[in-house]
Every structure is written in structure tokens, then in C-alpha cells.
Design a protein around this motif. Structure first.
Motif, short mmCIF file in Angstrom:
data_model
loop_
_atom_site.label_atom_id
_atom_site.label_comp_id
_atom_site.label_asym_id
_atom_site.label_seq_id
_atom_site.Cartn_x
_atom_site.Cartn_y
_atom_site.Cartn_z
N GLY A 47 -10.73 -29.88 -8.86
CA GLY A 47 -10.56 -30.25 -7.45
C GLY A 47 -9.45 -29.47 -6.80
N TYR A 48 -9.45 -29.50 -5.48
CA TYR A 48 -8.41 -28.82 -4.69
C TYR A 48 -7.95 -29.81 -3.64
N HIS A 49 -6.72 -30.29 -3.75
CA HIS A 49 -6.20 -31.32 -2.86
C HIS A 49 -4.95 -30.80 -2.15
N LEU A 50 -5.02 -30.74 -0.85
CA LEU A 50 -3.90 -30.25 -0.03
C LEU A 50 -3.42 -31.40 0.83
N VAL A 51 -2.17 -31.84 0.66
CA VAL A 51 -1.63 -32.98 1.40
C VAL A 51 -0.31 -32.58 2.06
N GLY A 52 0.13 -33.44 3.00
CA GLY A 52 1.38 -33.15 3.69
C GLY A 52 1.20 -32.85 5.16
N LEU A 53 0.17 -33.45 5.78
CA LEU A 53 -0.11 -33.30 7.21
C LEU A 53 -0.44 -31.86 7.62
N PRO A 54 -1.37 -31.19 6.92
CA PRO A 54 -1.75 -29.83 7.32
C PRO A 54 -2.80 -29.87 8.44
N ASP A 55 -2.82 -28.86 9.30
CA ASP A 55 -3.87 -28.77 10.31
C ASP A 55 -5.07 -28.03 9.71
N ASN A 98 1.34 -30.24 -2.36
CA ASN A 98 2.04 -31.13 -1.44
C ASN A 98 3.01 -30.31 -0.59
N MET A 99 2.90 -30.46 0.72
CA MET A 99 3.79 -29.75 1.65
C MET A 99 4.79 -30.75 2.21
N PHE A 104 9.23 -25.58 15.09
CA PHE A 104 9.04 -26.69 16.02
C PHE A 104 9.86 -26.38 17.26
N GLY A 105 9.19 -26.13 18.38
CA GLY A 105 9.90 -25.65 19.55
C GLY A 105 10.35 -24.22 19.31
N VAL A 106 11.66 -23.99 19.36
CA VAL A 106 12.19 -22.67 19.03
C VAL A 106 13.11 -22.75 17.80
N GLU A 107 13.00 -23.84 17.06
CA GLU A 107 13.78 -24.02 15.85
C GLU A 107 12.84 -24.13 14.65
N ALA A 108 13.35 -23.81 13.47
CA ALA A 108 12.54 -23.88 12.25
C ALA A 108 13.13 -24.90 11.28
N SER A 109 12.29 -25.40 10.39
CA SER A 109 12.77 -26.33 9.36
C SER A 109 12.11 -25.97 8.03
N LEU A 110 12.81 -26.24 6.94
CA LEU A 110 12.37 -25.86 5.60
C LEU A 110 11.16 -26.70 5.17
N ILE A 111 10.17 -26.02 4.60
CA ILE A 111 9.00 -26.69 4.03
C ILE A 111 8.94 -26.35 2.53
N THR A 112 8.91 -27.37 1.69
CA THR A 112 8.77 -27.19 0.25
C THR A 112 7.31 -27.35 -0.13
#
Length: 511
Positions: A29-37, A66-67, A11-19
């Protein structure tokens, strides 16, 4: 079965951890959640094909991914690899007890290959802060990530290598970079050196002053006078980057995927966008914000050739970054800030035809034409340019002279000494590093004038019809001239030289 894999979001020039939590249960089924584009949502097609082509499979069960954190938007295809590993682990197709010790990122090809990604350096820096042992990523990005000294970096070419590594069947070769040694490999500016420039002694002196004080500069001259040639050589006389500056610059270029195989960027950037550039491309932004040209020029030079040809809107949005040395992009749900501390070098013709006040030209522009032409550049933008210098064509005698001119290395040594004096002067101020950044209060403290200097400046303001905004600029430039001479105080000779570098403030440019 539930399993967690770790990735990162830039985000910008900094990073943050994603679990990335992968759960496989009863159902289909295949369900992907967590605000993915969309790129993240499409990952299941790439993952399914990649697994099938290396003799693994996408389980025919209910896969929930889940992201987290769920309120941070996840963008791009770099999550393919961690999601694939998570699915294999959750479905018990592989045993990977050390998954929680590594950050994993990479885009999958349909054959299981791993393609390069963006933003690797910020991710590696954040991974070390978060206490991870290592970073598994595409081989093409390994040098860039290995700049982070105490993080184990493993570059991989395909998904099979990652699976074998986590199952303990094979070992990966750690990528190691000696950051200090890499930093010392300052690339030489052999291609552009001031020793190749014939004549133009006054302009070269002006550019030395600009480099020494970090001043913005505009070159005014007819076509073919050498404006672009001179501008391209300015980076060759700037002081070498510090290690901190090199890391800052590399982070920005990493976000847009421009680092490639060079690892640490140790040479000051030189950006020269075309005059048709849009506001967003110049300053930064977009639906998914990216750094613009002014941020890519951070710690280097931004060259705008033929300044009046640029869209006025694009130039106007650059005014605030020139002052604040950073650009802030605001959206309804977030705000992102990119560094933008650069030297602006602009060039322009003195008139629409380029031959204003030329004794050899029979037809000059009308007052209305000049007013329209000069009106393309706003006063507030010119207010942020310290040095205005006229560039005249070089006479034949100087062009034919075979004697080599002063080299960039010699000029750079003088510039570096002047910058060192400024660093010592402003060491107690974290926001001011060189003379061009001085505030009004600092100008009063460090540019005190004696009676002779004050009288000379007053006469110049009155006789040459200099604008009020030129006053502070002249004092800043005079301070830099004094630093080049290792002088403690600003004297009349420094003021006199600074005055001559304010061409566009003089009456007569409007026709």
C-alpha cells in the motif's frame, strides 16, 4: 525502516519546516497523510515513474508517509523530491547519513528531471533560521535561494545528481551570490526616462512631489494627452530600493514564481493590471491564497489606467490596504497577511467622452452623465489620493522642440534628498517613513502654519469649494514641497502650490 527528510511549506510570505517521515513495513500500500492537497497526493505516480526511469523502484511494500505538522496544509508538487529521497532511504536503496542536514525541495518529471518551484527565498531564509547546513533545489531556483548568505545552496537538474551527492559519489557545485554586489546592479530605466517627455512641466513637477512624499496621484486628461506615458516614467525618479526593501519585494515575487533567473529584485516594481481584473487578482486571495497585484507592487508603483472602468467592488476592497499598507485575507481556518506598501498612480478621462470643458468640443456631457461617470469612483477612495492633476495635450511647438528635457536621474537626486529628510524626521517612528503616511498628530507637529499660510488655506477652502477631506492632504503635500526645497517650515508658497493639485475636490466636476 523509518527515515526523516526535511522540506518546507510557504504560508503568506513566510515558510515553516515540514518533516517528511517515511516508513516502509510489511504489507502492500501507499499511504500519504498530513493534510496534503491533490498535487501532493498525486506525487506517487510521478515518483514511481521517475524512479523506474533511473533504474530504481518503488518498493512493493506498505509505504506510509507522514508530513508533520499534520495540521498545516501542504500544497503543490515541490514535495516530490524529498518524498522520493525518503522512499529510497527507507527502502535501503541508498545510504544517506546526512539527510537531516539539508532542506530538499523540487518537482519531479517522469524521466527523473527536476522542475522549478515557487517560494524558494522564504524557504531558504527559514532553513537558515532552523539551523540547516544547506538547501537542495532545482537549478533554475538556485540564484534566488543563494541570496541567503550563510546557507549552502545546491542547484540540481535531476534525481540522479541528488542520489549521488547523498551517497558521497559526487559533489555538487555550490551556488554563491554576492548579495551586496547584486544589489548594486541597479537596472537603469533607459526605456522610460523623463528626458523623453516634451512639455508637461507642471505634471512633471507634480510627479516629482508625489515621488518625494510617497503620495498617491491621479492624472485627469483627454485621450492621447500623455497620462500613461508619464505614469510609466514615475518609477525612474523614485529613490533606489534599500537592501531590506529588495529582500521584501523578492520574497513576494518568489511566492508566485516571478523571480526567474534574476535572483534579487533590485528595481522597484511597476504593476499595471487591466481594468477587467477581478477583486481576488487585484487584492489577493483564492482557495489557496496568493498575493495580488497590490502586493506585487509592494515598494513600487501600482498603475490603474482609466480608473472608472475598473469594477467598483475591486476598487473598494483596495481602500483598506491603501491605509494599512498591508492586506489581510481571512478564511475560516486561517488568516494570512501580505505586505502592500505601494504608490497608487491612477488615470482617467475628465468625462465619458474625454472632452469635458474642452472649448474645441461642441457636445459636452450632460449633468446626469457626469454624475454617473464620477460616481464610479467613491469618495473614500479619492480621499486616499493626495494629488489630482489635469493633463492637457502638448502644443505642437513643444512637441517639435529638440531640446532635451530634464532627465530622470536629475529629478531622482532631488527626490532622494527629500526622502532622506523625511527618514531623519520620522526615525523614531517605525510605521511612518515618508510624508504620505503621516498621522493627524504628526501633521499638527510637522505642518504648523503661520498666519499667512493659514489665511491662504482658509480662503482656498471657501472660494474653491474644496472638501473637508482635502485639508490634511494639502498639508501633507505642502510638507513634501518644503522638503524638496530643504525648508524647515511650511510657508504660504508651499500651501499655494499644494492647493492647485486638488482638481477633483473643486465644484464643477459633477456637471
Amino acid at each position: 525502516m523509518l527515515i526523516s527528510v526535511y522540506g518546507s511549506s510557504v504560508f503568506g510570505v513566510e515558510a515553516s519546516l515540514i518533516t517528511i517521515e517515511v516508513n516502509i513495513g510489511k504489507g502492500i500500500g501507499y499511504h500519504l497523510v498530513g493534510l496534503p492537497d491533490n498535487a501532493v497526493k498525486e506525487s506517487n505516480y510521478r515518483i514511481a515513474a521517475a524512479l523506474n526511469n533511473i533504474n530504481y523502484k518503488l518498493p512493493g511494500k506498505k509505504i506510509t508517509i507522514n508530513m508533520a505538522p499534520a495540521d498545516v496544509r501542504k500544497e503543490g508538487s515541490a514535495y516530490d523530491l524529498p518524498i522520493a529521497i525518503g522512499i529510497l532511504g527507507a527502502s535501503s536503496q541508498i545510504q544517506a547519513p546526512e539527510l537531516d542536514r539539508y532542506i530538499i525541495m523540487g518537482e519531479l518529471a517522469l524521466d527523473g528531471g527536476i522542475r522549478p518551484i515557487r517560494g524558494v527565498l522564504p524557504i531558504a531564509i527559514q532553513a537558515l533560521k532552523d539551523g540547516f547546513k544547506g538547501f537542495i533545489l532545482p537549478k533554475e531556483n538556485a540564484l534566488e535561494a543563494a541570496i541567503v548568505k550563510d546557507l549552502e545552496v545546491y542547484g540540481v537538474s535531476n534525481l540522479k545528481e541528488v542520489i549521488s551527492f547523498f551517497e558521497g559519489k559526487t559533489t555538487l557545485t555550490r551556488t554563491v551570490v554576492d548579495t551586496r554586489a547584486e544589489f548594486q546592479k541597479q537596472l537603469k530605466h533607459d526605456e522610460f526616462d523623463f528626458s523623453d517627455v516634451k512639455g508637461h512641466e507642471t505634471i512633471k513637477r507634480c510627479m516629482e512631489i508625489a515621488a518625494a512624499g510617497g503620495h498617491n496621484i491621479i492624472l485627469i486628461g483627454p485621450p492621447g494627452a500623455g497620462k500613461t506615458m508619464l505614469a510609466k516614467r514615475l518609477p525612474s525618479i523614485l529613490p533606489p530600493m534599500t537592501l531590506q526593501e529588495a529582500l521584501e519585494t523578492t520574497k513576494i515575487h518568489s511566492v508566485v514564481g516571478k523571480v526567474k533567473d534574476q535572483g534579487l529584485i533590485s528595481v522597484r516594481p511597476f504593476r499595471s493590471p487591466h481594468h477587467t481584473i477581478s477583486d481576488v487578482a487585484l487584492v489577493g486571495g483564492g482557495g489557496y491564497p496568493q498575493p495580488g497585484e497590490i502586493s506585487l507592487a509592494h515598494n513600487g508603483v501600482l498603475f490603474l489606467d482609466e480608473l472608472p472602468e475598473f469594477k467598483r467592488g475591486a476598487l473598494e476592497v483596495m481602500r483598506q490596504p491603501l491605509e494599512d499598507r498591508e492586506v489581510t485575507i481571512a478564511r475560516a481556518k486561517f488568516t494570512v497577511t501580505y505586505p502592500a506598501s505601494f504608490m497608487l498612480v491612477a488615470s482617467m478621462k475628465p468625462s465619458p467622452s474625454g472632452y469635458f470643458n474642452d472649448p474645441h468640443s461642441k457636445m459636452g456631457p450632460s449633468p446626469m452623465e457626469m454624475q454617473r461617470y464620477m460616481g464610479k469612483i467613491s469618495g473614500p477612495l479619492l480621499d486616499r489620493i493626495d494629488l489630482h492633476i489635469e493633463v492637457e495635450p502638448v502644443p505642437f511647438e513643444q512637441l517639435a522642440d529638440r531640446q532635451a528635457a530634464e532627465s530622470s536621474a536629475v529629478i531622482r537626486e532631488r527626490v532622494s534628498k527629500a526622502r532622506a529628510r523625511q527618514s531623519e524626521r520620522f526615525k523614531s517612528n517605525t510605521k511612518t517613513h515618508y510624508n504620505a503616511q503621516m498621522t493627524t498628530r504628526q501633521i499638527r507637529n510637522y505642518c504648523r502654519l503661520d498666519n499667512a499660510s493659514s489665511s491662504l488655506l482658509k480662503q482656498a477652502m471657501e472660494r474653491l469649494f474644496l472638501s473637508a477631506r482635502a485639508y490634511d492632504r494639502i498639508l501633507k503635500v505642502a510638507r513634501t514641497i518644503a522638503d524638496l526645497e530643504a525648508a524647515e517650515n511650511v510657508v504660504a508658497s508651499h500651501i499655494a502650490e499644494a492647493i492647485q493639485y486638488r482638481s477633483l475636490d473643486r465644484e464643477g466636476w459633477m456637471g
